[in-house]
Enzyme design. Structure first.
Site: not given
Ligand SMILES: NC(=O)c1ccc[n+]([C@@H]2O[C@H](COP(=O)([O-])OP(=O)(O)OC[C@H]3O[C@@H](n4cnc5c(N)ncnc54)[C@H](O)[C@@H]3O)[C@@H](O)[C@H]2O)c1
Length: 339
Positions: A32, A126-128, A150, A154, A179, A200
């Site tokens: 991370d 993502s469901a998006t 975004y 995806k 979702f 959200n």
């Molecule tokens: N939370 C939602 O509602 C949701 C819905 C659908 C999909 N997603 C997808 O799920 C995944 C995780 O989402 P989340 O809600 O846990 O988000 P989050 O931001 O909490 O987690 C993402 C993590 O990735 C790290 N990160 C970001 N860019 C980076 C990089 N270039 N190199 C290394 N680390 C990096 C961030 O520090 C963070 O810890 C994402 O891919 C997001 O698009 C999330």
């Protein structure tokens, strides 16, 4: 037992997946860059799981050399790829940032994996990608109609992974279409920490409950839904995390590639969620009915049958669990003790 590297493993969904994987006997390595994660998450995870010395590599996924070095130092059988930027509005404001972080980042990661012969991946989609779907429940073979940058990133990332699986460069792959993830670990030791104004609904509701925000704007109460407000498929992050472990075990056992929805299959309206939150927490959420937002659809929920059929997953936690655990986490962060 599978040894797995989680990109973005210190983030919201990644950290809960670390817990789920360790509970099921797997070994984890976190990579991370901490751009959107609290520094103390790895220490919290160690306390929560009783697993000392979880390896943590601070690196950016776009840095192929650093990711290769991480994979060389910590040989793994698979990667779960969470690291990404995820704000729709920000993606429209700065498209190149999103193409770079999400698409170029994924290509760099896949290159590092190929160089180190790591050939299995589970990917956070993502469901998006379904965009303004005509009707719900939405099955995996519904048309993809991305509405924003975004969502486009995806879909491109899914396609990259599917192409590598189809051409034999990856041995196994799962594109998981989430979702609406909400909730937190019931210990209240890990959860979501949104930056600035939450995008959200649930984080916004919890911040109204703490008094950080005066009221909740409900965007539209004249939709064709039972109470007029928008219906979505909220999924508890603990259920979502468990789904990652099951998907990983399935693709590793069978060397397959799949794209699968992760939702409960139950639509919950904004008002239903707010009422459940008020019941679960005893806190009142003042509402302000605002006009519909462009691009919002009335109703959007998953057909989750494939996940049940293919790897035996279905959601076990309901909206009351989601509200209780979201609140416990937010109240703890805000220093509120009446829970
Ligand atoms: N939370 C939602 O509602 C949701 C819905 C659908 C999909 N997603 C997808 O799920 C995944 C995780 O989402 P989340 O809600 O846990 O988000 P989050 O931001 O909490 O987690 C993402 C993590 O990735 C790290 N990160 C970001 N860019 C980076 C990089 N270039 N190199 C290394 N680390 C990096 C961030 O520090 C963070 O810890 C994402 O891919 C997001 O698009 C999330």
């Amino acid at each position: 037992m599978t040894r797995v590297l989680l990109t973005g493993g210190a983030g919201y969904i990644g950290s809960h997946t670390v817990v789920a994987l360790i509970e099921r006997g797997h070994e984890v390595v976190i990579l991370d860059n901490f751009a959107n994660a609290q520094r103390d998450v790895p220490a919290r995870l160690e306390r929560l799981t009783g697993c000392a010395n979880i390896p943590v590599i601070e690196a950016d996924i776009r840095d192929t050399g650093a990711v290769r070095a991480a994979l060389a130092a910590h040989p793994v059988e698979a990667v779960i790829h969470f690291a990404a930027l995820k704000a729709v509005g920000e993606s429209e404001a700065d498209p190149l940032l999103y193409y770079d972080m999400n698409i170029i980042g994924t290509i760099r990661l896949l290159q590092a994996m190929q160089a180190q012969n790591v050939r299995r991946i589970v990917f956070s989609s993502s469901a998006t990608v379904y965009g303004q779907s005509d009707s719900s429940p939405i099955p995996e073979d519904a048309p993809t109609r991305v509405q924003n940058i975004y969502g486009r990133t995806k879909l491109v990332m899914e396609d990259l992974i599917s192409d590598l699986a189809r051409t034999g460069k990856l041995q196994a792959a799962a594109n998981l279409r989430y979702f609406n993830p909400v909730g937190a670990h019931p210990s209240a030791m890990i959860g979501e920490t949104p930056r600035g104004v939450p995008n959200n609904l649930m984080p916004y509701v919890t911040q109204v409950a703490t008094g950080e925000r005066p009221h909740l704007n409900v965007f539209g109460n004249d939709y064709d839904t039972p109470d007029g407000t928008g219906v979505r498929d909220y999924i508890h992050v603990v259920d979502l995390a468990r789904a990652h472990a099951l998907a990983l075990e399935h693709i590793c056992a069978h060397d397959v590639a799949l794209t699968v929805n992760l939702g409960t299959g139950t639509g919950i309206s904004v008002l239903e969620l707010v009422r459940a939150f008020e019941r679960a927490t005893g806190r009142e959420i003042p509402l302000n009915i605002a006009p519909r937002r462009p691009g919002d659809v009335a109703s959007y929920y998953a057909n989750p049958e494939m996940a049940a059929r293919v790897f035996g997953w279905q959601a076990a936690l309901d909206v009351n669990d989601m509200c209780r655990d979201s609140w416990a986490w937010q109240a703890r962060r805000a220093g509120i003790n009446d829970i």
